[in-house]
Write an enzyme that holds these catalytic residues in place. Sequence first.
Site: not given
Ligand SMILES: CCCCC/C=C\CCCC/C=C/C(=O)SCCNC(=O)CCNC(=O)[C@H](O)C(C)(C)COP(=O)(O)OP(=O)(O)OC[C@H]1O[C@@H](n2cnc3c(N)ncnc32)[C@H](O)[C@@H]1OP(=O)(O)O
Length: 277
Positions: A86, A131, A153-154
Site C-alpha cells: 500500500l 499489500g 511485514n506490517e
Molecule cells: C485492528 C485492525 C487493524 C486494521 C487495519 C489497520 C491498519 C492498516 C494497515 C494496512 C496494511 C498495510 C499494508 C501495506 O502494504 S503498508 C506498506 C508496506 N510496504 C513496505 O514496507 C515496503 C516499503 N518499501 C521498501 O521496502 C522498498 O521500497 C522496496 C519495495 C524493497 C524497493 O526498494 P528499492 O528498489 O531500493 O526502492 P526504494 O526503497 O529506494 O523506494 C523508491 C521510492 O519509493 C518510495 N516507496 C517505497 N515503498 C513505498 C510505499 N509502500 N509507499 C509509498 N512510497 C514508497 C520510497 O520512499 C522511494 O521514494 P523516493 O524516491 O522519493 O525516495
Amino acid sequence: MFVLRQCLTLGTKSSVRNFAAATNLVNVKINEDTGVVIMELNKPPVNSLNYELLEAMHRTLVKLENERCSGMILTSSSPNTFSAGLDLLEMYKPTVDKARKFWGMLQNTWIKLYSAPYPTVAAINGHSPAGGCLLAMSCEYRIMVPKKKIGLNETQLGIVAPQWFQDCMKNIIGSRQAEKALIAGTLFSSEEAAKIGLIDELATDKEDLMKKAHDFMDEQLGLPPLARSTVKIGFRKDTLNRLINSREVDTKYFIDFIFQPKVQESLEMYLQALKKK
Ligand SMILES: CCCCC/C=C\CCCC/C=C/C(=O)SCCNC(=O)CCNC(=O)[C@H](O)C(C)(C)COP(=O)(O)OP(=O)(O)OC[C@H]1O[C@@H](n2cnc3c(N)ncnc32)[C@H](O)[C@@H]1OP(=O)(O)O
C-alpha cells in the site's frame, strides 16, 4: 498450446492486443488466440498501491469479466519490485474521506481479484512486501524470481495486517506458520517462501518466470472451466464473505487505527527512513 504460445512469443503470429486502459498505470495485453491476459503493474518506481493504481486494476478486472479472458498473469514493469504494498502516503495524514475512499477501492480490487473465476498467476519479478504480498496471495499460483523478499511485514512497521490479509496467508501456509509470520512481520526470501509454500515455484530468472507462468496457465486451460472455477470459489467463499459481510466494520477499523497519533508517528518515521535510504 505450447507450440502456439512459442509462435506468439517469437512473433511469427501476432495476435496480442493491447487492452485499452484509461491510464498507463497498468499495461494490459490479451492474447486473442488463447484469451490469456497479462496485467503489468506500471507505477514506477515500486508500484506502491495508491487509489489511482487500485482503481486502474479494479477497472481492468471489471472489464475482463466482459472479455473472453481465459486466465490472467499479474506482474510488474519495475525491475526490482513486484509491488511495495500500500502507498504509505495514502495512510499518512489523509483526510477521513480520502482514507475511506482509498480503503474501499482496496477492498473492491481484492474482492474482484480473489474471486476471479479464471486462473490467476502472480509472476513475482521483485520484492513483494505487505499489500504486494496480498496481491500475490490473491492469485491462485505464485512463481517468484530468486533473492527477493515477500511477506506481510506490517507488524514491523507498527501497523496491523487486516483480517482478510491474514486469512489469505493462513489459507496458503496454514494457521501456525501464518501466526508466527504475522506476529513477527516476517519478510521471507524467495527461497524461504518456496520452502514454506508461500510461493509455489522458484524461477531462475525473469524469462523462466514468464515461461513457468504460461506453463501453469496451459495446464489450467486444459481443465473444464466451470468445474475449475466452482472448486476455486468453493475454497475461497468463506474468506471472501468474511470481508464482504463486514466491509463497513473493516473500514472503520482501518480509519480508527491509522488516525491514532502513535500510528502516524510510526508511518512518519518509516517514510523518512525510506527516503534516507
Ligand atoms: C485492528 C485492525 C487493524 C486494521 C487495519 C489497520 C491498519 C492498516 C494497515 C494496512 C496494511 C498495510 C499494508 C501495506 O502494504 S503498508 C506498506 C508496506 N510496504 C513496505 O514496507 C515496503 C516499503 N518499501 C521498501 O521496502 C522498498 O521500497 C522496496 C519495495 C524493497 C524497493 O526498494 P528499492 O528498489 O531500493 O526502492 P526504494 O526503497 O529506494 O523506494 C523508491 C521510492 O519509493 C518510495 N516507496 C517505497 N515503498 C513505498 C510505499 N509502500 N509507499 C509509498 N512510497 C514508497 C520510497 O520512499 C522511494 O521514494 P523516493 O524516491 O522519493 O525516495
